[in-house]
Design an enzyme around this catalytic site. Structure first.
Site, mmCIF file in Angstrom:
data_model
loop_
_atom_site.group_PDB
_atom_site.id
_atom_site.type_symbol
_atom_site.label_atom_id
_atom_site.label_comp_id
_atom_site.label_asym_id
_atom_site.label_seq_id
_atom_site.Cartn_x
_atom_site.Cartn_y
_atom_site.Cartn_z
ATOM 1 N N SER A 291 0.839 -1.201 0.000
ATOM 2 C CA SER A 291 0.000 0.000 0.000
ATOM 3 C C SER A 291 0.869 1.245 0.000
ATOM 4 O O SER A 291 2.035 1.206 0.389
ATOM 5 C CB SER A 291 -0.899 0.002 1.249
ATOM 6 O OG SER A 291 -1.566 1.247 1.362
ATOM 7 N N HIS A 292 0.281 2.366 -0.456
ATOM 8 C CA HIS A 292 0.968 3.653 -0.348
ATOM 9 C C HIS A 292 1.125 4.072 1.109
ATOM 10 O O HIS A 292 2.010 4.845 1.444
ATOM 11 C CB HIS A 292 0.161 4.745 -1.059
ATOM 12 C CG HIS A 292 0.300 4.714 -2.539
ATOM 13 N ND1 HIS A 292 -0.162 3.677 -3.302
ATOM 14 C CD2 HIS A 292 0.876 5.592 -3.386
ATOM 15 C CE1 HIS A 292 0.117 3.932 -4.575
ATOM 16 N NE2 HIS A 292 0.743 5.089 -4.653
ATOM 17 N N SER A 293 0.226 3.567 1.943
ATOM 18 C CA SER A 293 0.121 4.066 3.314
ATOM 19 C C SER A 293 0.341 2.936 4.312
ATOM 20 O O SER A 293 -0.377 1.928 4.283
ATOM 21 C CB SER A 293 -1.267 4.674 3.511
ATOM 22 O OG SER A 293 -1.597 4.726 4.878
#
Lengths: 136, 209
Positions: A10-12
């Site tokens: 994930s980006h986060s």
């Protein structure tokens, strides 16, 4: 009984860890390997293909790995990570087009039950089915 | 080894790092219009880290230099440009045969082919491919016609800029900009803009033969 590993890209990092927490809630006492590769190393939003390849290696027990990802660079970083792996490991990895949260919950449950890699990947792809059935 | 040795390619990479740093705000501004407003920041972070990695461990040869840049971009950029530029430098590294202009042109082509394969973008999707493919074509044609490398790279840089500008009126079909549909028309594509800087850096730093 197979021990298929799962990787969340994930980006986060908070998003990935919360998704894993949600999935783990369904898996009391399970030792299924769920690794996270998320965010940049300075804590920002982004993905890192080297971190993805490390996570795949960590999740791999020899029975295969299913990789779930959010969008954009997560997909390309996961593909790039495959290039960084040894051939025998790469052959055991499936990159799943499943929705991240729903796919992860479904995949984790069947992986904890000892399903093989293709069964885990298929369950991830079915991730939207319960919601679609409910909403009509 | 001809003129395109480790030092020459290192100078190219450092000039590109300088250029993305100089144009950082402009690249981010382009990206804020049609993307997620991080392209300048990401490219600056990636290329600065690449130069730092080269300084920390001087590469043994040109292929190792390009591989160091590739792995750093893949790891540090964070956005889609990380895997894309990383794949460009990784494929260039694997294809670099010797220091001749023809070998450089072939390696550049291999890098661009890698970007196309990784991003699955075609011409006129409004991406970096719209700058890089015309650049590779111009470079190959000029080298095959017997031009010196610096002249061939000038032609390549001009072709990249023309490609970047040609897709400005178009609607983006790949990447975050494609979420915007018609609203992406009329904006310069940030990926094409940073790709022009890459070829321009080669044209201003690499030797003639």
């Amino acid at each position: 009984m197979a021990a298929v590993g799962i990787v969340v890209v994930s980006h986060s990092r908070p998003l990935a860890e919360a998704a894993v927490e949600l999935a783990r809630q369904m898996l009391p006492n399970s030792t299924v390997a769920i690794e996270v590769a998320a965010g940049t190393d300075d804590g920002g939003l982004g993905t890192d293909a080297v971190a993805v390849s490390t996570a795949i290696t960590a999740a791999d027990t020899g029975d295969g790995v299913v990789v779930l990802m959010d969008l954009g660079s997560a997909v390309m970083s996961a593909e790039t990570a495959l290039e960084l792996l040894d051939d025998d490991v790469r052959a055991r990895v499936v990159l799943s087009a499943a929705p991240l949260v729903e796919g992860l919950v479904g995949a984790a449950v069947v992986a904890a039950g000892g399903a093989d890699r293709d069964r885990v990947a298929a369950e991830a792809l079915r991730g939207l089915a319960p919601k679609q059935a409910h909403l009509g | 080894m001809a003129a395109l040795d480790t030092d020459a390619l290192g100078t190219w990479v450092r000039e590109y790092a300088r250029a993305v740093t100089e144009h950082r705000e402009e690249l981010t501004e382009l990206d804020s219009a049609i993307g997620d407003a991080d392209h300048g920041t990401n490219m600056h972070r990636g290329m600065t880290a690449a130069v730092a990695a080269l300084d920390a461990t001087p590469p043994a040869d040109a292929a190792a230099l390009l591989k160091t840049v590739a792995m750093t971009m893949i790891s540090k950029v964070g956005g889609t440009s990380g895997p894309l530029y990383g794949t460009f430098f990784l494929r260039m590294s694997g294809a670099l045969d010797d220091g001749s202009p023809a070998a450089f042109a072939a390696a550049f082509r291999a890098g661009v082919d890698g970007v196309v394969a990784r991003g699955k973008a075609e011409l006129e999707d409004k991406t970096m491919v719209d700058a890089l493919l015309p650049a590779a074509d111009a470079l190959t044609a000029a080298v095959e016609a017997g031009q010196e490398l610096d002249a061939a790279l000038r032609a390549a840089a001009d072709a990249a800029a023309t490609g970047r500008d040609s897709v400005t009126p178009l609607v983006a079909r790949k990447g975050r900009a494609s979420y915007l549909g018609e609203r992406s028309a009329g904006h310069v594509d940030p990926g094409a803009a940073s790709a022009v800087l890459l070829v321009e850096a080669a044209a201003t730093t690499l030797p003639g033969s």
